[in-house]
Design an enzyme around this catalytic site. Sequence first.
Site, PDB file in Angstrom:
ATOM      1  N   GLU A  28       0.840  -1.199   0.000  1.00  0.00           N
ATOM      2  CA  GLU A  28       0.000   0.000   0.000  1.00  0.00           C
ATOM      3  C   GLU A  28       0.876   1.251   0.000  1.00  0.00           C
ATOM      4  OE1 GLU A  28      -0.125   1.929   2.971  1.00  0.00           O
ATOM      5  OE2 GLU A  28       0.070   0.550   4.664  1.00  0.00           O
ATOM      6  N   LYS A 164      -3.318  -1.863  14.245  1.00  0.00           N
ATOM      7  CA  LYS A 164      -2.530  -0.792  14.854  1.00  0.00           C
ATOM      8  C   LYS A 164      -2.809  -0.717  16.356  1.00  0.00           C
ATOM      9  CE  LYS A 164      -2.143   1.983  10.653  1.00  0.00           C
ATOM     10  NZ  LYS A 164      -2.900   1.119   9.732  1.00  0.00           N
TER      11      LYS A 164
END
Length: 310
Positions: A28, A164
């Site tokens: 990404e 995350k």
Amino acid sequence: MSDHRPAIQVVDEVRAALDEGRPVVALESTLISHGLPHPRNLEIARRLEAVVRAGGATPATCGIISGQPIVGLSAAELETLATASAGTVRKCSRRDIAVAVARGEHGATTVAGTLTLMGLTGLRVLATGGIGGVHRGAELTFDISGDLVELARSQAIVVCAGAKALLDLPRTVEVLETAGVPILGWQTDELPAFYAAASGLPVTARVETAGDAARIALAGWRLGTGAGVLVGVPPPAGQTLENERIELALADALAEAERRGLRGPATTPFLLSAIAEATGGESIAANLALLENNARVGAEIAVGLARLGG
């Protein structure tokens, strides 16, 4: 005036690898435009591609340049995203891609945005740092990353260090379970917690090898029961941070984010920056180390998948 550009440009190297059944790893691009300052962002983008190549796979960094979605950004295009002001590069999840295309904008794809382009072009493996997930306080804000929705509808393997650390990990796992996304632990029984090796949350299954992970993904896809597969890879030994230390940094950062009224896409960059400041930059070093490690494992899995004809 009509626009005759192809809907998605797949560069020759990536197209040839796909046509010949050779391994490809998608990467990404939000890390480049929104994650790190120049020139470090460009250095790590190039480094991740080199790690994938060293692992025997073809890298395919995804992004949008002047309205053109591209699978396999060139060196010049990587530099364009790395040097452009973050405010001039649209952060693209699935919903944002058409806007960037129609307006001729530059766009950096998130995990969800990259999975969208992968699904349209036949890529199967994505290596990233950490996926998005359920944000803390989501019972009030409904702030849940599009990454989870896209995982549920993509026949792809996402290699990451878990979600995350700033997210609500137990609720993220619950949403993935509801969506039917298996979580595979790379030589671990627990979901990694991004900076930390363990979260206390069990995975769906432990895998010891790339072939094992590839076989599980293929079994679901061939049966018609499978969608995305998450492979959680613990960060490298010696490059981890204690959960307690991150939680302390997060508590202050979350309070400041609330005071500023931050919501949606603006929240994650702010919190990650605050954690970096609180840890004296150690979190950035840990992030870079796990990114490289995930790219290495992603290449292994892509090679294993290619060997099985996936």
